[in-house]
Design an enzyme around this catalytic site. Structure first.
Site, PDB file in Angstrom:
ATOM      1  N   ASP A 175       0.863  -1.190  -0.151  1.00  0.00           N
ATOM      2  CA  ASP A 175       0.065   0.033  -0.134  1.00  0.00           C
ATOM      3  C   ASP A 175       0.922   1.049   0.157  1.00  0.00           C
ATOM      4  O   ASP A 175       1.591   1.618   0.953  1.00  0.00           O
ATOM      5  CB  ASP A 175      -0.823   0.045   1.197  1.00  0.00           C
ATOM      6  CG  ASP A 175      -1.842   1.165   1.137  1.00  0.00           C
ATOM      7  OD1 ASP A 175      -2.175   1.690   0.166  1.00  0.00           O
ATOM      8  OD2 ASP A 175      -2.408   1.428   2.184  1.00  0.00           O
ATOM      9  N   ASP A 400      -1.846   5.654  -6.267  1.00  0.00           N
ATOM     10  CA  ASP A 400      -2.137   4.547  -5.251  1.00  0.00           C
ATOM     11  C   ASP A 400      -2.383   3.253  -5.788  1.00  0.00           C
ATOM     12  O   ASP A 400      -3.171   2.675  -6.559  1.00  0.00           O
ATOM     13  CB  ASP A 400      -3.544   5.035  -4.725  1.00  0.00           C
ATOM     14  CG  ASP A 400      -3.968   4.164  -3.411  1.00  0.00           C
ATOM     15  OD1 ASP A 400      -2.988   3.798  -2.882  1.00  0.00           O
ATOM     16  OD2 ASP A 400      -4.922   4.182  -3.142  1.00  0.00           O
TER      17      ASP A 400
END
Length: 525
Positions: A175, A400
Site C-alpha cells: 500500500d 495509489d
C-alpha cells in the site's frame, strides 16, 4: 467469490495498417472480427505512435476535425474458476475503493495531531540514522515478488515477507497510500481470518516494545488520546481506523523484517532490516483477504520505505502484471536505484508535488493539466486538478497501489465519460446491471476498437494507456465497461489506481522527487 477479470493485450491502431504492440509475455496474433469505433480512416495519413506531439502540446484546444486516435482491446476467453462471477468482483472492487476514498478524504481533512510533520520527521530521521549500520554489503537494486489478490477476490497485491527471529513467513498487502506497517499478533483478542498462524512476539528474540514515554510513540495515533501513560514501562499503543469500520489496535514496536528478494541472476537473497517500527495488532477488524497485515510504502516517516532509505536507497519501483494473470506469473517490487531502468529511453517522468504544495505527507501527489480521449484534449476546469485549501485540504491527484479502479471528481468525470460515449460507436447498453458506465455489447467480437486515453501533466509529461487498463470486461455477459468511476461528491480526489498502472514499470524516485513510468511486459521483469 473467486472470479477472473479479463483484461487483454492491446495494440496501437495505425490509420493505414493495424500494428499490435503487446504488453505481456505472449505473442498471440489471432485475427478475428473487429468492432470498429468509426467507419473509415482512409483520409488519415499519419503513422506515428499514439502520443501527444509537440504541436498538440503547444495548442490549448484541438479542433473538432482533429484525427481521432484509437487503440485495440482484444477480447480473450480465459477459463473460469468455479463460482466466479465478474459482476460480483466489479461490485467488490468499486465498493472497496469508494470506502478507501472516504478514508483518504478523512485523513487529510482531520486536524493535525499535536506533533507537527516537521517534528515527526525529526524524530524519524534520528531513528533512521541508527539503521545505517545494517547497510553492510548492499549495493544496486534488489527485487521482491508480489502476488495478485485476484484469487481471493480483491484487486490488491501482496508481498512475501518474513518477520522476527526466527523468521516467520507472512503475506502483507502492498500500500503506497498509507505509512504504518502492521501485522496481526498473538494473543489476538479480536482478529480477522488469515492464512497461516499468527505471529507471536514472545517467540521472537528481535522483538522490542516501544515505551509509551518514548518520543517515537508520538509518531502514531493512540486509541484514547486522553489516556496518558500511567507506568514507566507501559507500551506504546496505536490505533488506526478505516472508513468502513475496519481497524487495527495494538502495540507500536520494533522488529526485524526480512524481505525475500530475488537478484537479477534469479538467486534468492534474504535481506534483513532490524528495528523496523511496526504495529503489532491484537484487535483487528475488517476484510483483508487472508493477508497477515499491511506494508505501508507512503511518504510519511513511519513507512517501511522511509525507514529503510539509508539501506535500500531513495527509490523503489514496481511492475504489476495483469491482476488476473495465471498464478505462475508474478509482479515485482524493486528497492534501490535501478540504473538500467533510469536509462530506459521509454521511461517518462513527472514531478511529485512538494510537501508544502500538498495537504498530506503520506500520499504521492501529482499535478494533472488535462485529459486526452480519442486524440482530443478535454475542456475540464483547471480547478478540478487542485486540492482545495478552503475546503479542508480536499482534492488533488494521487497515485495509489491500494486502489484498483481510477476515480475522477465532478465535473471532470462527467466530461471524460461523455467523451468516451461520443467517440465509441458500438452498441451501448443500459448500465443498470453494471456498476461501471458506459457499457457496450461486444458479443461475437475478438477485438474492439476504442479511443485512446491519456493524462497530460502540468510539467509536460504525458502518460498514455492501453485499453485493457481502462476497460473492464464482463466475460459471461460479453460486455465491456469503462473502468473509471466518479469520486464521491464529498471528495475531490483524483486517484490513479493499480489497474491503470498495470504493465508499466512505475518508479518512485524520491531523491529527485519524481514519478517514472515506462511500458513493460511485467511478466518478464
Amino acid at each position: 467469490m473467486k472470479v477472473y477479470l479479463i483484461l487483454v493485450l492491446f495494440s496501437v491502431f495505425y490509420v493505414t495498417f493495424k500494428t499490435y504492440t503487446e504488453v505481456d509475455s505472449q505473442n498471440d496474433h489471432t485475427i478475428g472480427p473487429t468492432l470498429t469505433n468509426v467507419e473509415s480512416y482512409t483520409k488519415a495519413t499519419s503513422s506515428e505512435p499514439t502520443r501527444l506531439n509537440k504541436e498538440e502540446d503547444k495548442v490549448g484546444d484541438i479542433s473538432e476535425n482533429a484525427q481521432r486516435r484509437s487503440t485495440i482491446l482484444r477480447l480473450r476467453r480465459r477459463p473460469m474458476n468455479d463460482g466466479n462471477e465478474p459482476k460480483t468482483l466489479a461490485l467488490n472492487l468499486a465498493t472497496k475503493d469508494l470506502v478507501r476514498i472516504q478514508t483518504l478524504h478523512r485523513k487529510v481533512t482531520e486536524k493535525r495531531e499535536s506533533v507537527s510533520i516537521q517534528q515527526q520527521n525529526n524524530l524519524s530521521n534520528a531513528f533512521i540514522a541508527s539503521l545505517e549500520s545494517t547497510k553492510d554489503d548492499f549495493s544496486g537494486s534488489i527485487m521482491a515478488t508480489l502476488k495478485s489478490g485476484a484469487s481471493v477476490g480483491t484487486g490488491e497485491y501482496f508481498i512475501d515477507m518474513f518477520v522476527g527471529t526466527p523468521p516467520k513467513h507472512v503475506w502483507l498487502i502492498l500500500d503506497t497510500g498509507s505509512d504504518l506497517s502492521w501485522i496481526q499478533c498473538d494473543p489476538c483478542y479480536d482478529c480477522f481470518e488469515q492464512k497461516g498462524p499468527l505471529y507471536n512476539p514472545k517467540n521472537s528474540s528481535s522483538y522490542r516494545n516501544i515505551s509509551c514515554y518514548d518520543p517515537l510513540c508520538q509518531l502514531v495515533s493512540t486509541p484514547d488520546p486522553l489516556q496518558l501513560c500511567k507506568v514507566e514501562n507501559q507500551t506504546c499503543p496505536y490505533f488506526y481506523e478505516y472508513a468502513d469500520g475496519s481497524n487495527t489496535t495494538g502495540d507500536f514496536a520494533l522488529e526485524k523484517f526480512t524481505v525475500n528478494f530475488t537478484r537479477p541472476n534469479g538467486k534468492e537473497k534474504f535481506k534483513p532490516a532490524v528495528d523496523v517500527m511496526f504495529g503489532c495488532g491484537h484487535w483487528n477488524k475488517g476484510f483483508f483477504h487472508g493477508a497477515a497485515g499491511l506494508l505501508g510504502l507512503g511518504r510519511g516517516p513511519v513507512s517501511f520505505f522511509s525507514q529503510l532509505q539509508s539501506i535500500y536507497g531513495h527509490s523503489f519501483s514496481y511492475c504489476l502484471t495483469d491482476l488476473f494473470s495465471n498464478s505462475s506469473t508474478s509482479s515485482k517490487l524493486v528497492f534501490g536505484e535501478d540504473k538500467e531502468l533510469l536509462n530506459n529511453h521509454n521511461m517518462n517522468f513527472t514531478s511529485f508535488l512538494a510537501g508544502e504544495e500538498t495537504p498530506d505527507d503520506t500520499f504521492y501527489y501529482l499535478q494533472i493539466k488535462s485529459i486526452m480521449v480519442g486524440g482530443e484534449r478535454l475542456d475540464i476546469p483547471e480547478q478540478s486538478w487542485h486540492w482545495l485549501s478552503e475546503s479542508a485540504a480536499n482534492g488533488g491527484t494521487i497515485i495509489d497501489s491500494g486502489s484498483t479502479l481510477t476515480f475522477f471528481p465532478d465535473p471532470a468525470y462527467g466530461i471524460i465519460k461523455e467523451a468516451f460515449e461520443k467517440n465509441i460507436k458500438l452498441q451501448q447498453i443500459a448500465a443498470d446491471d453494471f456498476i461501471m458506465a458506459p457499457c457496450y455489447n461486444v458479443s461475437g467480437a475478438l477485438q474492439v476498437e476504442l479511443p485512446d486515453f491519456g493524462i497530460h501533466f502540468a510539467d509536460g509529461a504525458v502518460w498514455n494507456f492501453p485499453a485493457e487498463n481502462y476497460f473492464y470486461q464482463y466475460e459471461l455477459d460479453e460486455v465491456i465497461c469503462l473502468a473509471i468511476l466518479e469520486t464521491p461528491r464529498h471528495s475531490h480526489f483524483t486517484i490513479i489506481g493499480n489497474l491503470l498502472q498495470q504493465n508499466f514499470h512505475i518508479l518512485y524516485d524520491m531523491k529527485r522527487s519524481r514519478l517514472g513510468y515506462s511500458p513493460r511486459r511485467c511478466a518478464e521483469v
